[in-house]
Design an enzyme around this catalytic site. Structure first.
Site, PDB file in Angstrom:
ATOM      1  N   HIS A  40      30.930  44.393  33.319  1.00 23.12           N
ATOM      2  CA  HIS A  40      30.627  43.031  33.770  1.00 23.12           C
ATOM      3  C   HIS A  40      29.169  42.727  33.402  1.00 23.12           C
ATOM      4  O   HIS A  40      28.331  42.442  34.246  1.00 23.12           O
ATOM      5  CB  HIS A  40      30.881  42.878  35.278  1.00 23.12           C
ATOM      6  CG  HIS A  40      31.088  41.461  35.741  1.00 23.12           C
ATOM      7  ND1 HIS A  40      32.212  41.033  36.412  1.00 23.12           N
ATOM      8  CD2 HIS A  40      30.311  40.362  35.627  1.00 23.12           C
ATOM      9  CE1 HIS A  40      32.105  39.739  36.704  1.00 23.12           C
ATOM     10  NE2 HIS A  40      30.953  39.308  36.236  1.00 23.12           N
ATOM     11  N   GLU A  93      39.347  35.759  39.024  1.00 26.92           N
ATOM     12  CA  GLU A  93      38.265  35.001  39.670  1.00 26.92           C
ATOM     13  C   GLU A  93      38.687  33.551  39.802  1.00 26.92           C
ATOM     14  O   GLU A  93      39.282  32.989  38.875  1.00 26.92           O
ATOM     15  CB  GLU A  93      36.968  35.012  38.846  1.00 26.92           C
ATOM     16  CG  GLU A  93      36.172  36.282  38.910  1.00 26.92           C
ATOM     17  CD  GLU A  93      34.880  36.209  38.091  1.00 26.92           C
ATOM     18  OE1 GLU A  93      34.330  35.110  37.900  1.00 26.92           O
ATOM     19  OE2 GLU A  93      34.452  37.288  37.639  1.00 26.92           O
ATOM     20  N   ARG A 105      38.168  43.634  43.795  1.00 25.55           N
ATOM     21  CA  ARG A 105      37.740  43.756  42.395  1.00 25.55           C
ATOM     22  C   ARG A 105      36.220  43.916  42.367  1.00 25.55           C
ATOM     23  O   ARG A 105      35.495  43.059  42.870  1.00 25.55           O
ATOM     24  CB  ARG A 105      38.158  42.513  41.607  1.00 25.55           C
ATOM     25  CG  ARG A 105      37.621  42.487  40.184  1.00 25.55           C
ATOM     26  CD  ARG A 105      38.160  41.277  39.391  1.00 25.55           C
ATOM     27  NE  ARG A 105      37.671  41.304  38.024  1.00 25.55           N
ATOM     28  CZ  ARG A 105      36.761  40.459  37.531  1.00 25.55           C
ATOM     29  NH1 ARG A 105      36.246  39.498  38.278  1.00 25.55           N
ATOM     30  NH2 ARG A 105      36.368  40.558  36.275  1.00 25.55           N
ATOM     31  N   ASP A 126      16.698  43.199  41.616  1.00 30.43           N
ATOM     32  CA  ASP A 126      16.215  44.511  42.075  1.00 30.43           C
ATOM     33  C   ASP A 126      16.868  44.956  43.387  1.00 30.43           C
ATOM     34  O   ASP A 126      17.188  46.126  43.563  1.00 30.43           O
ATOM     35  CB  ASP A 126      14.687  44.497  42.256  1.00 30.43           C
ATOM     36  CG  ASP A 126      13.955  44.432  40.925  1.00 30.43           C
ATOM     37  OD1 ASP A 126      14.639  44.353  39.874  1.00 30.43           O
ATOM     38  OD2 ASP A 126      12.710  44.446  40.925  1.00 30.43           O
ATOM     39  N   ASN A 184      34.753  41.815  31.388  1.00 35.39           N
ATOM     40  CA  ASN A 184      34.789  40.518  32.046  1.00 35.39           C
ATOM     41  C   ASN A 184      34.321  39.411  31.104  1.00 35.39           C
ATOM     42  O   ASN A 184      33.177  39.420  30.659  1.00 35.39           O
ATOM     43  CB  ASN A 184      33.873  40.526  33.277  1.00 35.39           C
ATOM     44  CG  ASN A 184      33.898  39.194  34.015  1.00 35.39           C
ATOM     45  OD1 ASN A 184      34.918  38.818  34.596  1.00 35.39           O
ATOM     46  ND2 ASN A 184      32.803  38.453  33.972  1.00 35.39           N
ATOM     47  N   GLU A 185      35.209  38.487  30.780  1.00 36.16           N
ATOM     48  CA  GLU A 185      34.862  37.234  30.095  1.00 36.16           C
ATOM     49  C   GLU A 185      34.135  37.421  28.767  1.00 36.16           C
ATOM     50  O   GLU A 185      32.912  37.226  28.669  1.00 36.16           O
ATOM     51  CB  GLU A 185      34.003  36.347  31.004  1.00 36.16           C
ATOM     52  CG  GLU A 185      34.683  35.953  32.286  1.00 36.16           C
ATOM     53  CD  GLU A 185      33.837  35.008  33.132  1.00 36.16           C
ATOM     54  OE1 GLU A 185      32.627  34.919  32.890  1.00 36.16           O
ATOM     55  OE2 GLU A 185      34.387  34.367  34.025  1.00 36.16           O
ATOM     56  N   ASN A 223      39.989  34.279  34.695  1.00 36.56           N
ATOM     57  CA  ASN A 223      38.984  33.649  35.553  1.00 36.56           C
ATOM     58  C   ASN A 223      38.993  32.151  35.279  1.00 36.56           C
ATOM     59  O   ASN A 223      38.922  31.731  34.122  1.00 36.56           O
ATOM     60  CB  ASN A 223      37.578  34.182  35.263  1.00 36.56           C
ATOM     61  CG  ASN A 223      37.417  35.644  35.638  1.00 36.56           C
ATOM     62  OD1 ASN A 223      38.328  36.256  36.192  1.00 36.56           O
ATOM     63  ND2 ASN A 223      36.258  36.198  35.335  1.00 36.56           N
ATOM     64  N   TYR A 230      37.601  28.198  36.874  1.00 33.53           N
ATOM     65  CA  TYR A 230      36.808  27.470  37.857  1.00 33.53           C
ATOM     66  C   TYR A 230      36.963  25.953  37.791  1.00 33.53           C
ATOM     67  O   TYR A 230      36.988  25.287  38.810  1.00 33.53           O
ATOM     68  CB  TYR A 230      35.316  27.805  37.680  1.00 33.53           C
ATOM     69  CG  TYR A 230      34.968  29.210  38.108  1.00 33.53           C
ATOM     70  CD1 TYR A 230      34.623  29.483  39.420  1.00 33.53           C
ATOM     71  CD2 TYR A 230      35.023  30.268  37.207  1.00 33.53           C
ATOM     72  CE1 TYR A 230      34.322  30.769  39.833  1.00 33.53           C
ATOM     73  CE2 TYR A 230      34.729  31.567  37.612  1.00 33.53           C
ATOM     74  CZ  TYR A 230      34.376  31.812  38.930  1.00 33.53           C
ATOM     75  OH  TYR A 230      34.100  33.085  39.329  1.00 33.53           O
TER      76      TYR A 230
HETATM   77  C1  GBH Z   1      31.962  33.882  36.164  1.00 35.34           C
HETATM   78  O1  GBH Z   1      31.520  33.261  35.014  1.00 35.34           O
HETATM   79  C2  GBH Z   1      31.403  35.266  36.197  1.00 35.34           C
HETATM   80  O2  GBH Z   1      32.380  36.216  35.860  1.00 35.34           O
HETATM   81  C3  GBH Z   1      30.760  35.637  37.491  1.00 35.34           C
HETATM   82  O3  GBH Z   1      29.965  36.784  37.327  1.00 35.34           O
HETATM   83  C4  GBH Z   1      29.971  34.449  37.995  1.00 35.34           C
HETATM   84  O4  GBH Z   1      29.230  34.793  39.141  1.00 35.34           O
HETATM   85  C5  GBH Z   1      30.953  33.351  38.306  1.00 35.34           C
HETATM   86  O5  GBH Z   1      31.685  33.010  37.180  1.00 35.34           O
HETATM   87  C6  GBH Z   1      30.314  32.092  38.844  1.00 35.34           C
HETATM   88  O6  GBH Z   1      29.470  31.473  37.925  1.00 35.34           O
HETATM   89  O7  GBH Z   1      29.086  26.452  31.185  1.00 35.34           O
HETATM   90  O8  GBH Z   1      27.206  25.906  29.821  1.00 35.34           O
HETATM   91  O9  GBH Z   1      27.599  24.669  31.843  1.00 35.34           O
HETATM   92  C7  GBH Z   1      31.896  31.923  34.930  1.00 35.34           C
HETATM   93  C8  GBH Z   1      31.260  31.300  33.782  1.00 35.34           C
HETATM   94  C9  GBH Z   1      28.978  30.914  33.325  1.00 35.34           C
HETATM   95  C10 GBH Z   1      30.514  29.153  33.759  1.00 35.34           C
HETATM   96  C11 GBH Z   1      27.844  29.939  33.371  1.00 35.34           C
HETATM   97  C12 GBH Z   1      29.388  28.196  33.831  1.00 35.34           C
HETATM   98  C13 GBH Z   1      27.191  27.653  33.271  1.00 35.34           C
HETATM   99  C14 GBH Z   1      26.632  27.088  32.031  1.00 35.34           C
HETATM  100  N1  GBH Z   1      30.117  30.476  34.103  1.00 35.34           N
HETATM  101  N2  GBH Z   1      28.278  28.608  33.034  1.00 35.34           N
HETATM  102  S1  GBH Z   1      27.696  25.961  31.179  1.00 35.34           S
END
Ligand code: GBH
Length: 492
Positions: free
Chosen positions: A129, A388, A84, A59, A173-174, A317, A319
């Site tokens: 997104h 990302e 972005r 919110d 996005n994704e 993206n 990680y």
């Molecule tokens: C991105 O998603 C998003 O674009 C962004 O909005 C988000 O804030 C950012 O990453 C950080 O999380 O994979 O089953 O263990 C990344 C994808 C989504 C990967 C949730 C990890 C966790 C559950 N992420 N996921 S799992």
């Protein structure tokens, strides 16, 4: 003394795009301010107040609806030239459809975009997104093919109203995260939970919606607005658990094809369409499960053609990585499901540090390998823009682990450019400030800036990683000075 262990002396190319990212629902708040309609995230969390880990909602979030001027100053302070951000579809089209445009919402984004340009920062704008207008979800959201028309109509409004100031667009996005977690499962909103079926419908119509919007821009707006448009996909990298075991090597490749190739191949490959491996696996599984047809929808030849080449860049993206090995029914996957169709067991190497959220294990070399995998699959003609990359922790201002993460991941990017010949044109860090992390609420912190969520002022404070990132961006090289603490070094 400077510790240089393993860190690269390469520099970033002169025209390399450095940026920082956010997304509307994660920072804006103002959920019903200025005539905004409801998104599926508003509606779902209001109806399920216990849904997020800390029982929070979006919110107010970081209150960027009111504090966007501070955000622009923060972006500026990082020295980056690209920001972005995403547009909230229901903020400009409260019903989702284009018969009514909410001018208050339009004015908000115009102020943000014009403020950025005045600060000499280029907006990179994501149309979608994840915050779908709720009325469109009532019609089935991304499982209803009519969504392709609605998405095109929304995009047309955005191009008309903002295309004079916005020159970098991404459609979506994704695809994977949104469809897998939100339609196959109920980990993310809209929590459809129809495994093995809904995630493929969602991604199929998302791909077609993307292509429709790409061509709308390409034909109607690009000739005079002169911008570029692409899509953002995401993937973990998969290393074979045992690189001498051919089953594990095949599992890692299968994972990447199902997890990224499924969405990238239709757009970036020469031949188009879903990868053969993906089509055959899902078809065979479907038939053996008693379905009369594949659970993966089939593209017409004409759809294959509209998708092929429908992106001016490859938004990526990234990680983390997994170790992949072959999996069987005993792994407990639901049948049918995308996980079962993929048939890969993924685990984390115990040697990879996990500084915050349990899914995010730090493995910098996986980044370089993923950039190489994409390059090998789709060539170097279309530039990759990393849209990302970042890391979560508990939120300390002295965030050495994030400093180390950025230095080491960016080192791998430099190696991919200089030693492997990958065409990487830009890097956009996730994220500007601690935000609403979807299911994790505010408990997981990804920001370069700390946000005080206990204060109604939502005070923003730079972390050490913000200063480190500024060093990298302005000197165009890895910042060696902050790598002082031995336990924060990772090997190459
Ligand atoms: C991105 O998603 C998003 O674009 C962004 O909005 C988000 O804030 C950012 O990453 C950080 O999380 O994979 O089953 O263990 C990344 C994808 C989504 C990967 C949730 C990890 C966790 C559950 N992420 N996921 S799992």
């Amino acid at each position: 003394a400077l510790v240089r262990s393993g860190l690269s002396n390469y520099t970033f190319p002169d025209n390399f795009m450095f940026g920082v990212a956010t997304a509307a629902f994660q920072i804006e708040g103002g959920w019903n301010a200025g005539g905004k309609g409801e998104s599926v995230w508003d509606t779902y969390i209001h109806e399920h107040p216990d849904y997020t880990l800390d029982k929070s909602n979006g919110d107010v979030a970081a209150d960027s609806y009111h504090k966007y001027k501070q955000d622009i100053v923060m972006v500026e302070s990082l020295g980056v030239k690209y920001y972005r951000l995403s547009i909230s579809w229901p903020r400009i089209l409260p019903k989702g459809t284009d018969d009514y445009i909410n001018m208050e919402g339009v004015k908000y984004y115009r102020r943000v975009f014009e403020g950025l340009l005045k600060a000499n920062i280029t907006p990179v704008v994501t149309l979608y997104h994840w915050d779908l207008p709720t009325p469109l979800m009532d019609l089935g959201g991304w499982t209803n093919p009519k969504i392709i028309d609605y998405f095109e109509d929304y995009a047309r409004v955005a191009f008309r109203l903002f295309g004079d100031v916005v020159k970098y667009w991404t459609t979506i996005n994704e695809i994977h995260i949104h469809c897998y977690h939100g339609y196959g499962n109920d980990y993310f909103v809209p929590a459809v939970k129809f495994q093995g079926v809904a995630e493929y419908l969602c991604s199929h119509y998302m791909l077609l919606g993307h292509a429709r919007v790409y061509h709308l821009y390409d034909k109607t707006f690009k000739p005079y607005q002169k911008g570029i448009i692409g899509i953002t996909l995401d993937s973990f990298f998969a290393e074979p658990k045992d690189e001498n075991n051919p089953d594990d090597v095949a599992a890692a490749e299968r994972y990447l094809q199902m997890r990224l190739g499924q969405y990238a191949h239709p757009i970036y490959s020469k031949e188009g369409n879903y990868p053969v491996l993906v089509r055959e696996r899902i078809y065979n599984m479907s038939i053996s499960q008693g379905f009369a047809r594949s659970r993966l929808p089939v593209f017409t030849p004409q759809e294959i053609e509209t998708l092929r080449g429908s992106s001016d860049f490859f938004g990526l993206n990234h990680y983390t990585s997994i170790l992949a090995s072959s999996s069987s029914m005993e792994d407990g996957w639901a049948v049918p499901s995308l996980d079962h169709d993929t048939g890969v067991r993924g685990e984390q190497d115990p040697k990879w540090p996990i500084p915050g959220a349990p899914w995010l294990a730090v493995h910098p070399p996986g980044f370089r390998k993923l950039l190489n995998w994409i390059t090998k699959q789709y060539g170097t003609k279309v530039p990759i823009i990393v849209t990302e990359n970042g890391m979560s922790d508990s939120g300390s201002l002295n965030d050495y682990e994030r400093v180390s993460y950025y230095n080491h991941y960016l080192e791998q990017l430099l190696l991919a450019i200089h030693e492997d010949g990958c065409n990487v044109a830009g890097y956009i860090a996730w994220t500007l400030m601690d935000d609403f992390e979807w299911k994790d609420g505010y408990s997981v912190k990804f920001g370069l800036f700390h946000v005080d969520y206990k204060s109604p002022r939502r005070t923003r404070t730079p972390k050490l990683s913000a200063i480190n990132y500024r060093e990298i961006v302005t000197k165009k090289r890895i910042n060696f000075d902050y790598i002082k603490i031995p336990s924060y070094r990772y090997s190459r």
